[in-house]
Design a protein around this motif. Sequence first.
Motif, PDB file in Angstrom:
ATOM      1  N   ASP A 137      28.895  15.793  11.699  1.00 60.12           N
ATOM      2  CA  ASP A 137      30.190  15.155  11.937  1.00 60.12           C
ATOM      3  C   ASP A 137      30.226  13.707  11.450  1.00 60.12           C
ATOM      4  N   ASN A 138      29.054  13.096  11.260  1.00 59.40           N
ATOM      5  CA  ASN A 138      29.002  11.707  10.795  1.00 59.40           C
ATOM      6  C   ASN A 138      28.789  11.583   9.294  1.00 59.40           C
ATOM      7  N   LEU A 139      28.715  12.707   8.588  1.00 57.58           N
ATOM      8  CA  LEU A 139      28.531  12.643   7.139  1.00 57.58           C
ATOM      9  C   LEU A 139      29.703  11.940   6.468  1.00 57.58           C
ATOM     10  N   ASP A 140      29.390  11.093   5.504  1.00 62.83           N
ATOM     11  CA  ASP A 140      30.436  10.425   4.733  1.00 62.83           C
ATOM     12  C   ASP A 140      29.934  10.244   3.308  1.00 62.83           C
ATOM     13  N   PHE A 141      30.866  10.117   2.402  1.00 55.49           N
ATOM     14  CA  PHE A 141      30.515  10.024   0.983  1.00 55.49           C
ATOM     15  C   PHE A 141      31.501   9.096   0.294  1.00 55.49           C
ATOM     16  N   TYR A 142      30.994   8.364  -0.703  1.00 54.78           N
ATOM     17  CA  TYR A 142      31.817   7.401  -1.436  1.00 54.78           C
ATOM     18  C   TYR A 142      31.859   7.790  -2.910  1.00 54.78           C
ATOM     19  N   LEU A 143      33.060   7.959  -3.414  1.00 54.86           N
ATOM     20  CA  LEU A 143      33.235   8.238  -4.833  1.00 54.86           C
ATOM     21  C   LEU A 143      33.518   6.920  -5.544  1.00 54.86           C
TER      22      LEU A 143
END
Length: 288
Positions: free
Chosen positions: A201-207
């Motif tokens: 639930d805490n996964l995040d990604f930056y493009l």
Amino acid sequence: MTTTLRHYKISIDGVVQSFHIAGKGPVCLVHPGGPGFNWNYMRMPLLEQTMTVVYIEPIGTGDSGLLQDGDYSMPRYAYFAHKIAEHIGAEKPCFLGHSHGGFAGIQYALDYPNELGGLILHSSAPCMVPELGMEQTRQIKLYAERWPDRPEAQAACQAWMDLGAGAAQDKESFLELLGRLLPAFFGNYWNLPKEFEEWRDNLDFYLVPRNPHTWDAREVLDAIDVPTLILVGEHDFNCGPRWAAEMDDKMPNSQLHTFEAGGHMSHVESPEEFVKVVSDFVRHVRSA
């Protein structure tokens, strides 16, 4: 027991570099993969019990700044990590790089020889070229074949194909695709520890817009003399045993550990085994 996490920001050549420190003991720089994953998926509370863990937010992600020239190359990632080590006064730190973060670790060892006390390549590879992508596609098809009765496995395989076809055009669509792909990152997605749901639930990604580039260190791996621990999951589709064996064969001071039936995220899937292997390695290289 969870240790206190301290957040720092420094300026490197006019670019904000953010990082977090937790734990006590020998210093270990931790570089996440992607490139683009938020650093927090690499949080390892068990490792913080025996080491000072420095979690790097790579340039272009999180609270770190953007590069004006868009040159997110391996030497730049290594340079910023090295500047963090200098800033905190770490002498002979270890470097733990996951996946793409391992690429940065290899480059660090090449660009700053004799500066690292140990190199830990976690589910990584020695190159970022079309050959890597072809192997990933071959392996994810084998993954789907291993779980023929699991809809999530078939959806993960299709998500990889969608990614290759350019389906992720923005952060929202990429995170949706990542959610479908996620089961393939594990040896057994249906048998994960209870902490997994919070992690997911805490996964995040930056493009971040990046200049296209390739990277291949296979011909110079023999120049890396720093003690190196190579970690790989038996069923890692992303950076699997083929690459781990090649690195172990070419690096003169390496050792290889395979997580039986493991995937790409052994620090999540087998945290106790992961931390024991890393801690034993660090203890050995420090005593040597």
